[in-house]
Design a protein around this motif. Sequence first.
Motif, mmCIF file in Angstrom:
data_model
loop_
_atom_site.group_PDB
_atom_site.id
_atom_site.type_symbol
_atom_site.label_atom_id
_atom_site.label_comp_id
_atom_site.label_asym_id
_atom_site.label_seq_id
_atom_site.Cartn_x
_atom_site.Cartn_y
_atom_site.Cartn_z
ATOM 1 N N HIS A 129 4.010 -10.499 -13.433
ATOM 2 C CA HIS A 129 4.150 -11.942 -13.581
ATOM 3 C C HIS A 129 5.108 -12.533 -12.551
ATOM 4 O O HIS A 129 5.270 -13.757 -12.501
ATOM 5 C CB HIS A 129 4.597 -12.278 -15.002
ATOM 6 N N ALA A 130 5.746 -11.676 -11.767
ATOM 7 C CA ALA A 130 6.644 -12.145 -10.716
ATOM 8 C C ALA A 130 6.123 -11.849 -9.320
ATOM 9 O O ALA A 130 6.411 -12.587 -8.374
ATOM 10 C CB ALA A 130 8.026 -11.491 -10.887
ATOM 11 N N LYS A 131 5.343 -10.755 -9.202
ATOM 12 C CA LYS A 131 4.837 -10.325 -7.901
ATOM 13 C C LYS A 131 3.384 -9.917 -8.061
ATOM 14 O O LYS A 131 3.069 -9.073 -8.902
ATOM 15 C CB LYS A 131 5.646 -9.132 -7.402
ATOM 16 N N PRO A 132 2.465 -10.498 -7.272
ATOM 17 C CA PRO A 132 1.049 -10.154 -7.439
ATOM 18 C C PRO A 132 0.785 -8.702 -7.071
ATOM 19 O O PRO A 132 1.339 -8.177 -6.106
ATOM 20 C CB PRO A 132 0.337 -11.104 -6.475
ATOM 21 N N SER A 133 -0.074 -8.054 -7.835
ATOM 22 C CA SER A 133 -0.475 -6.675 -7.557
ATOM 23 C C SER A 133 -1.906 -6.609 -7.040
ATOM 24 O O SER A 133 -2.205 -5.860 -6.115
ATOM 25 C CB SER A 133 -0.366 -5.817 -8.828
ATOM 26 N N PHE A 134 -2.787 -7.391 -7.670
ATOM 27 C CA PHE A 134 -4.205 -7.327 -7.360
ATOM 28 C C PHE A 134 -4.767 -8.711 -7.053
ATOM 29 O O PHE A 134 -4.165 -9.745 -7.383
ATOM 30 C CB PHE A 134 -4.988 -6.721 -8.528
ATOM 31 N N LEU A 135 -5.925 -8.700 -6.452
ATOM 32 C CA LEU A 135 -6.691 -9.903 -6.170
ATOM 33 C C LEU A 135 -8.117 -9.613 -6.624
ATOM 34 O O LEU A 135 -8.637 -8.532 -6.351
ATOM 35 C CB LEU A 135 -6.660 -10.189 -4.671
ATOM 36 N N ALA A 136 -8.750 -10.546 -7.325
ATOM 37 C CA ALA A 136 -10.102 -10.313 -7.829
ATOM 38 C C ALA A 136 -10.954 -11.554 -7.617
ATOM 39 O O ALA A 136 -10.476 -12.687 -7.751
ATOM 40 C CB ALA A 136 -10.068 -9.945 -9.309
ATOM 41 N N VAL A 137 -12.223 -11.324 -7.269
ATOM 42 C CA VAL A 137 -13.128 -12.440 -6.988
ATOM 43 C C VAL A 137 -14.479 -12.202 -7.647
ATOM 44 O O VAL A 137 -14.880 -11.066 -7.897
ATOM 45 C CB VAL A 137 -13.345 -12.636 -5.471
ATOM 46 N N LEU A 189 -14.053 -12.013 -15.203
ATOM 47 C CA LEU A 189 -14.889 -12.509 -14.121
ATOM 48 C C LEU A 189 -16.359 -12.123 -14.324
ATOM 49 O O LEU A 189 -17.260 -12.869 -13.938
ATOM 50 C CB LEU A 189 -14.399 -11.958 -12.784
ATOM 51 N N ALA A 190 -16.587 -10.960 -14.919
ATOM 52 C CA ALA A 190 -17.964 -10.535 -15.191
ATOM 53 C C ALA A 190 -18.652 -11.474 -16.174
ATOM 54 O O ALA A 190 -19.862 -11.709 -16.102
ATOM 55 C CB ALA A 190 -17.982 -9.103 -15.710
ATOM 56 N N GLY A 191 -17.873 -12.007 -17.116
ATOM 57 C CA GLY A 191 -18.416 -12.963 -18.069
ATOM 58 C C GLY A 191 -19.330 -12.310 -19.096
ATOM 59 O O GLY A 191 -19.173 -11.132 -19.434
ATOM 60 N N ASN A 192 -20.299 -13.070 -19.566
ATOM 61 C CA ASN A 192 -21.234 -12.578 -20.582
ATOM 62 C C ASN A 192 -22.234 -11.618 -19.935
ATOM 63 O O ASN A 192 -23.055 -12.031 -19.118
ATOM 64 C CB ASN A 192 -21.961 -13.760 -21.218
ATOM 65 N N VAL A 193 -22.157 -10.358 -20.298
ATOM 66 C CA VAL A 193 -23.038 -9.353 -19.686
ATOM 67 C C VAL A 193 -24.183 -8.941 -20.603
ATOM 68 O O VAL A 193 -24.950 -8.034 -20.270
ATOM 69 C CB VAL A 193 -22.239 -8.095 -19.270
ATOM 70 N N ALA A 194 -24.316 -9.586 -21.742
ATOM 71 C CA ALA A 194 -25.358 -9.209 -22.700
ATOM 72 C C ALA A 194 -26.736 -9.254 -22.044
ATOM 73 O O ALA A 194 -27.131 -10.257 -21.434
ATOM 74 C CB ALA A 194 -25.329 -10.142 -23.908
ATOM 75 N N GLY A 195 -27.449 -8.138 -22.137
ATOM 76 C CA GLY A 195 -28.797 -8.051 -21.609
ATOM 77 C C GLY A 195 -28.898 -7.805 -20.114
ATOM 78 O O GLY A 195 -30.011 -7.721 -19.581
ATOM 79 N N LEU A 196 -27.765 -7.673 -19.422
ATOM 80 C CA LEU A 196 -27.794 -7.506 -17.970
ATOM 81 C C LEU A 196 -27.845 -6.035 -17.562
ATOM 82 O O LEU A 196 -27.352 -5.156 -18.272
ATOM 83 C CB LEU A 196 -26.549 -8.141 -17.333
ATOM 84 N N ARG A 197 -28.430 -5.795 -16.383
ATOM 85 C CA ARG A 197 -28.353 -4.490 -15.730
ATOM 86 C C ARG A 197 -27.156 -4.528 -14.783
ATOM 87 O O ARG A 197 -27.102 -5.374 -13.887
ATOM 88 C CB ARG A 197 -29.632 -4.171 -14.952
ATOM 89 N N VAL A 198 -26.217 -3.606 -14.978
ATOM 90 C CA VAL A 198 -24.947 -3.646 -14.259
ATOM 91 C C VAL A 198 -24.760 -2.364 -13.455
ATOM 92 O O VAL A 198 -24.986 -1.258 -13.964
ATOM 93 C CB VAL A 198 -23.766 -3.818 -15.237
ATOM 94 N N LEU A 199 -24.309 -2.517 -12.218
ATOM 95 C CA LEU A 199 -23.953 -1.390 -11.364
ATOM 96 C C LEU A 199 -22.437 -1.337 -11.261
ATOM 97 O O LEU A 199 -21.803 -2.319 -10.857
ATOM 98 C CB LEU A 199 -24.567 -1.552 -9.969
ATOM 99 N N ARG A 239 -8.365 -4.540 -15.443
ATOM 100 C CA ARG A 239 -9.582 -4.465 -16.253
ATOM 101 C C ARG A 239 -9.851 -5.774 -17.010
ATOM 102 O O ARG A 239 -10.991 -6.277 -16.972
ATOM 103 C CB ARG A 239 -9.524 -3.258 -17.198
ATOM 104 N N PRO A 240 -8.858 -6.371 -17.681
ATOM 105 C CA PRO A 240 -9.159 -7.646 -18.350
ATOM 106 C C PRO A 240 -9.597 -8.734 -17.376
ATOM 107 O O PRO A 240 -10.492 -9.524 -17.691
ATOM 108 C CB PRO A 240 -7.822 -8.004 -19.014
#
Length: 232
Positions: A219-227, A37-47, A31-32
Motif C-alpha cells: 500500500h506504500a510501494k507498488p509491486s505489480f502492474l496488471a492490465v 480483471l478477468a471478470g465474469n468467466v462463467a461459460g468461457l474457455r480460458v487459457l 491473484r485477486p
Amino acid sequence: MTRAETAYHGEKGEYFAANATDSAYNAYTDRPAMLGLAGNVAGLRVLDVGCGAGHYAAELRGRGAAAVVGVEGSETLLRAAHERLGDGAELHHHDLERPLTFLRDGSFDLVVMALVYHHIDARDQLLLELRRVLRPGGALVVSTTHPASDWTSFGGSYFADERVELPIGNEFTIRYWRMTLEKFLGELLGAGFVLQQLVEPRATEEAREIDPRRYEKTHAKPSFLAVRMRRP
C-alpha cells in the motif's frame, strides 16, 4: 523437449508452488487483482499461460469457466497443478519461448498470464500467438512487475532494458526483464491489443492479518502492474 529457462524447476519450483498458495504477494495481491480483471468467466474457455501450480486455474474453474487449459514450462510446477486440479483442467508441458502450435486459432474467450510476461525473451512471438488463439472480442489479462518497483530495487536508469536478478527467500534468485511502462504497454498495443483497464494491485484486507508488514508495503510501494486488453 529442452528445459525452458523461463520456468522454475526442481526445488525452486517446489518453493514457488508452496509460496503461491498463501503469500501476501501472490495469494492476496496479484491473484485477486487478476481475477477481478478477468471478470465474469462463467461459460468461457480460458487459457492460463504459465499456469504454475494451478492456483489461478482452480479459481477460474471455481468461478464457472467452461474449460481451462494450462500451459507451463516446469514439470515440477505442472505436477503440483495436476495434484491441485485433477481432471479439472487440460494441462500442457510447453516452453513458452516456442509457438503454441498445439492450440487452435480463435479457440479461447480469455487468456490469463500472471507474473510470467517479464520472464519471456520471445515476447513478440508469444503475444502474436495469444492474439491468434483468442477469438475476436476476447480478452487478455496480464500482470508483471511494476516498473517503479524495479527502478527503486535495482537503481540506475528507469529506462534500462535489461535482465536483472532478484533474491527470493534465502536460497533462490529469479531472472527477469525490467522494462518501462512505455515498453510493457507498447508491446501489447503493438501486437494489436486494445487497452481496457489498468490497475496497480494492493494487498487485500485478508493479508493484513497474515502478513501485516507486506500488506503495508504493497500500500506504500507498488509491486505489480496488471492490465486487461481486448483482441479487436
